[in-house]
Design an enzyme around this catalytic site. Structure first.
Site, short mmCIF file in Angstrom:
data_model
loop_
_atom_site.label_atom_id
_atom_site.label_comp_id
_atom_site.label_asym_id
_atom_site.label_seq_id
_atom_site.Cartn_x
_atom_site.Cartn_y
_atom_site.Cartn_z
N ASP A 205 70.19 44.80 37.77
CA ASP A 205 71.11 45.92 37.96
C ASP A 205 71.74 45.91 39.36
O ASP A 205 72.73 46.60 39.59
CB ASP A 205 70.36 47.26 37.80
CG ASP A 205 70.54 47.86 36.41
OD1 ASP A 205 71.58 47.59 35.78
OD2 ASP A 205 69.64 48.60 35.98
N LYS B 36 72.09 47.04 25.17
CA LYS B 36 71.79 45.93 26.08
C LYS B 36 70.91 44.89 25.39
O LYS B 36 71.10 43.68 25.57
CB LYS B 36 71.09 46.46 27.34
CG LYS B 36 72.02 47.31 28.21
CD LYS B 36 71.30 48.03 29.35
CE LYS B 36 72.24 48.98 30.07
NZ LYS B 36 71.61 49.70 31.20
N GLN C 101 66.10 52.00 33.07
CA GLN C 101 67.26 52.79 32.67
C GLN C 101 67.24 54.14 33.39
O GLN C 101 66.23 54.83 33.44
CB GLN C 101 67.25 53.00 31.14
CG GLN C 101 68.50 53.67 30.58
CD GLN C 101 69.78 52.87 30.81
OE1 GLN C 101 69.77 51.64 30.87
NE2 GLN C 101 70.90 53.56 30.94
N1 GUN Z 1 72.36 54.48 33.88
C1 GUN Z 1 73.70 54.51 33.90
N2 GUN Z 1 74.19 53.29 34.21
C2 GUN Z 1 73.12 52.50 34.39
C3 GUN Z 1 72.99 51.11 34.73
O1 GUN Z 1 73.95 50.37 34.94
N3 GUN Z 1 71.71 50.65 34.80
C4 GUN Z 1 70.64 51.45 34.61
N4 GUN Z 1 69.44 50.91 34.74
N5 GUN Z 1 70.73 52.72 34.29
C5 GUN Z 1 71.97 53.24 34.19
#
Ligand code: GUN
Length: 295
Positions: A119, A52, A96
């Site tokens: 998110d 990311k 995350q």
């Molecule tokens: N863990 C798995 N997918 C995601 C996501 O899209 N965002 C976050 N923050 N954690 C995740």
């Protein structure tokens, strides 16, 4: 059969984001910035966050990573979230997931400022999306809708079957695809672990979306001839022939299913890159909202 090439579409969409980032940065005298919190040492979580951050750099955004110890308390983590909420130099914030067992994920998500919740996991954003108000939409469902749109896949009146009822994918996607109007208007069936006779339901699908996390579950006889198949699964399975000792496969048995489809996403290179680009779009949107917050 045509491939829904998420890698290619994501690169195309990034060009628009680069232009937006450039324009915004010149106007505001700084670059849009995403903050990411990662708790503990889970290698998969660190690897996702690294990707990311790399994506941010690629489109000219900044990122800032908060690496927190796996022993941090709930209060300590919430304090960190709140200090980032208050930080005027940060536009978007992600925590995350999954978090270590002793932490309450929902409480942490709810501590994020909904205006920075790129998110789209905060109940305010989820709820606003449900009733069609402006909101941040979770990256994977948003990316899937963008992918179908990019290939001009007709949605109106189509039977769409989604396997998996997660808060991150299945539930928001069911809502988006059944919304009234453009990029919606599907008749959606949301299947899950208690669905009786899953193959009987999936065979009705004009558009089949697998987000269940079971490697190679979907076989050729589960799929209607000419269906559009979207595979959200990213499963590690053992493979002695690779350097790492594993390979990534989806929830769909691609080799069996692909010949029956009109369109299908590969794994990797399908939904994954679209999810990543959606996070960038949301971060850009968050930066634009700084002067006129949604909430
Ligand atoms: N863990 C798995 N997918 C995601 C996501 O899209 N965002 C976050 N923050 N954690 C995740």
């Amino acid at each position: 059969m045509k491939i829904l090439d998420g890698t290619w579409v994501a690169e195309a969409l990034k060009k628009d984001i680069v232009r937006d980032v450039d324009r915004w940065s010149r106007e505001f005298g700084r670059k849009p910035r995403m903050a990411a919190i990662v708790v503990g040492d889970d290698p998969a979580s660190h690897s996702y966050v690294k990707s990311k951050e790399k994506d941010c750099r690629q489109v000219g955004m900044e990122s800032i990573l908060y690496k927190l110890s796996s022993t941090i308390s709930q209060e300590g983590l919430i304090e960190c979230v709140k200090s980032i909420n208050e930080d005027a130099g940060v536009d978007g914030l992600i925590v995350q997931l999954p978090l270590p067992e002793h932490l309450n994920e929902q409480e942490v998500i709810e501590a994020i400022d909904p205006n920075k919740d790129v998110d789209g996991f905060h109940p305010i954003n989820m709820g606003r999306m449900m009733i069609g108000l402006p909101s941040f939409v979770a990256a994977t469902p948003a990316g899937i809708v963008d992918l179908l749109d990019y290939y001009h896949i007709p949605l109106q009146g189509k039977e769409c079957v989604i396997i998996g009822r997660s808060n991150i994918v299945g539930k928001p996607l069911a809502n988006l695809l059944s919304r009234k109007g453009y990029r919606g208007d599907c008749t959606v069936t949301l299947c899950h672990s208690r669905t009786v006779d899953l193959p009987e339901v999936t065979r009705r699908a004009d558009i089949l979306i697998a987000a269940i996390g079971q490697p190679l579950l979907i076989k050729a006889d589960w799929v209607k001839e000419g269906a559009v198949v979207v595979d959200v699964g990213i499963n590690r399975v053992e493979d002695n022939r690779t350097k790492t000792g594993y390979k990534l496969v989806g929830d769909v048995d691609f080799d069996e299913v692909a010949p029956r489809c009109s369109y299908i996403t590969p794994v990797p290179g399908g939904v994954g890159p679209m999810t990543r680009v959606s996070l960038l779009k949301n971060t850009m949107q968050a930066a634009k909202l700084r002067d006129m917050p949604l909430f």
